[in-house]
Design an enzyme around this catalytic site. Sequence first.
Site, PDB file in Angstrom:
ATOM      1  N   CYS A 277      -1.571   0.369  -6.449  1.00 26.99           N
ATOM      2  CA  CYS A 277      -2.485  -0.653  -6.950  1.00 26.99           C
ATOM      3  C   CYS A 277      -3.196  -1.189  -5.719  1.00 26.99           C
ATOM      4  O   CYS A 277      -2.617  -1.955  -4.950  1.00 26.99           O
ATOM      5  CB  CYS A 277      -1.727  -1.773  -7.663  1.00 26.99           C
ATOM      6  SG  CYS A 277      -2.783  -3.185  -8.048  1.00 26.99           S
TER       7      CYS A 277
ATOM      8  N   CYS B 184      -3.947  -5.219  -5.981  1.00 30.94           N
ATOM      9  CA  CYS B 184      -2.850  -6.203  -5.901  1.00 30.94           C
ATOM     10  C   CYS B 184      -1.522  -5.461  -5.823  1.00 30.94           C
ATOM     11  O   CYS B 184      -1.238  -4.839  -4.807  1.00 30.94           O
ATOM     12  CB  CYS B 184      -2.901  -7.215  -7.048  1.00 30.94           C
ATOM     13  SG  CYS B 184      -3.271  -6.549  -8.673  1.00 30.94           S
ATOM     14  N   SER B 185      -0.710  -5.513  -6.873  1.00 30.43           N
ATOM     15  CA  SER B 185       0.609  -4.882  -6.796  1.00 30.43           C
ATOM     16  C   SER B 185       1.084  -4.493  -8.184  1.00 30.43           C
ATOM     17  O   SER B 185       2.262  -4.600  -8.491  1.00 30.43           O
ATOM     18  CB  SER B 185       1.602  -5.837  -6.144  1.00 30.43           C
ATOM     19  OG  SER B 185       1.583  -7.073  -6.838  1.00 30.43           O
ATOM     20  N   CYS B 186       0.159  -4.077  -9.058  1.00 33.32           N
ATOM     21  CA  CYS B 186       0.502  -3.716 -10.436  1.00 33.32           C
ATOM     22  C   CYS B 186       1.537  -2.599 -10.436  1.00 33.32           C
ATOM     23  O   CYS B 186       1.410  -1.631  -9.682  1.00 33.32           O
ATOM     24  CB  CYS B 186      -0.749  -3.295 -11.194  1.00 33.32           C
ATOM     25  SG  CYS B 186      -1.912  -4.656 -11.346  1.00 33.32           S
TER      26      CYS B 186
END
Lengths: 222, 203
Positions: free
Chosen positions: B107, B110-112
């Site tokens: 991702c 962000c940090s999906c």
Amino acid sequence: MSRIHDMGGRYGDGEIPEKDDAVVFHHNWHARALACTLAAGAHGAWNIDSSRHARERLTPRDYASFTYYEKWMAALANLLVERGLVSADELAGAAKAAPLSANALRAADVPAAMRTVTPYRRAEGPAPRFVIRDKVRTCAYNPNPVKGGHTRLPAYAMGRIGTVVLCHGNHVLPDSNAHGNGPAPEPLYTIAFTAQALWHQDAENAADVVTLDLWQSYLEPA
Amino acid sequence: MPHDHAEPHSLLPSDPELRSRALETILVQKGLVDPDALNALIDTYQNEIGPQNGARVVARAWVDPEYKKRLLQDATAAIAELGFMGRQGEHMVAVENTPDQHNMVVCTLCSCYPWPVLGIPPAWYKSDAYRSRAVREPRAVLAEFGVELLASQKVHVWDSTAEVRYLVLPMRPEGSQGMGEAALAALVSRNAMIGTALAEAAT
């Protein structure tokens, strides 16, 4: 223009840290920061997109210097004040005790709350313009009409030609939802780009593929 | 409208541990957050929801061709068959590694990450280095993780920019014939389901 979080393709970041790390929370405060963020979300004062945008719009200096959960805490503090749940004075240490709000997440409800499925797919929205195997070109600029607004079209994939590989139906559009302008669902597609199309002479292997999930309004026929 | 210069967070202590404590104290005092709920949330992601869930999905797909077919067709439903569902796993897609294609997930924005099957993402997945490099030089990243690709394999990177979450279905390793589902699940690491490791049988 995009913001500091939009870092796909950037040079200079060096080696990837702690690749075999199996620890869920390295410090107790990481766990507390995550839990506070999840629990505070139960008040419905913001949605997932405005919460992401709150992290992205930290100043570039803060974003770059904060560790992961420091970004979460900073965004949470900002949202709490912006949405009126906590005042600036209270944040500075002057909170008066109040009974537990009826909306607060209860311990007994945690397992169900984390298992609850709240889909982002919607029945309503425009008809799909594209089908699998169509060639599309992405918008060359941030597609969000809000200046500095939240978008899911990363800079590295702007103005590029790719191919539709999956159609997901209509999904809530973060570009709208993040700014409180409603879910504005529209067709979501997975678009495949060759490394050549994305990186040109910097491509590591021209035929490798990167896919991104992109909304219809980011795309035009190519 | 966003206010780029109003920064209430600067009113909190700057030391992260003190900052966390101050924030939690305010939330609890104001009655916005139940401390017992915080403990329950932490316990959930510390002990209940983690890569052991995803490993069960992969092992089932390896032993049951009909399940694998359903997983590749509609991963959300197939994963829910095993009881895994919820936050950050609302729209799942499983991508299969083959001798022609190696998949990895990132991702960049962000940090999906697919929480119901993999839990909370590890620090490396959230690092600037992984987010920036995975899409531009996935082969260098894979080499750094010690992954050796087949000459026949193209690399396919899935940048999860929406609420779709990806689970890599690794190739079943040589030497795992005849192993039961539980033993197979033990061969499936978290990194293998992100695409930065292969599933390997003990030699």
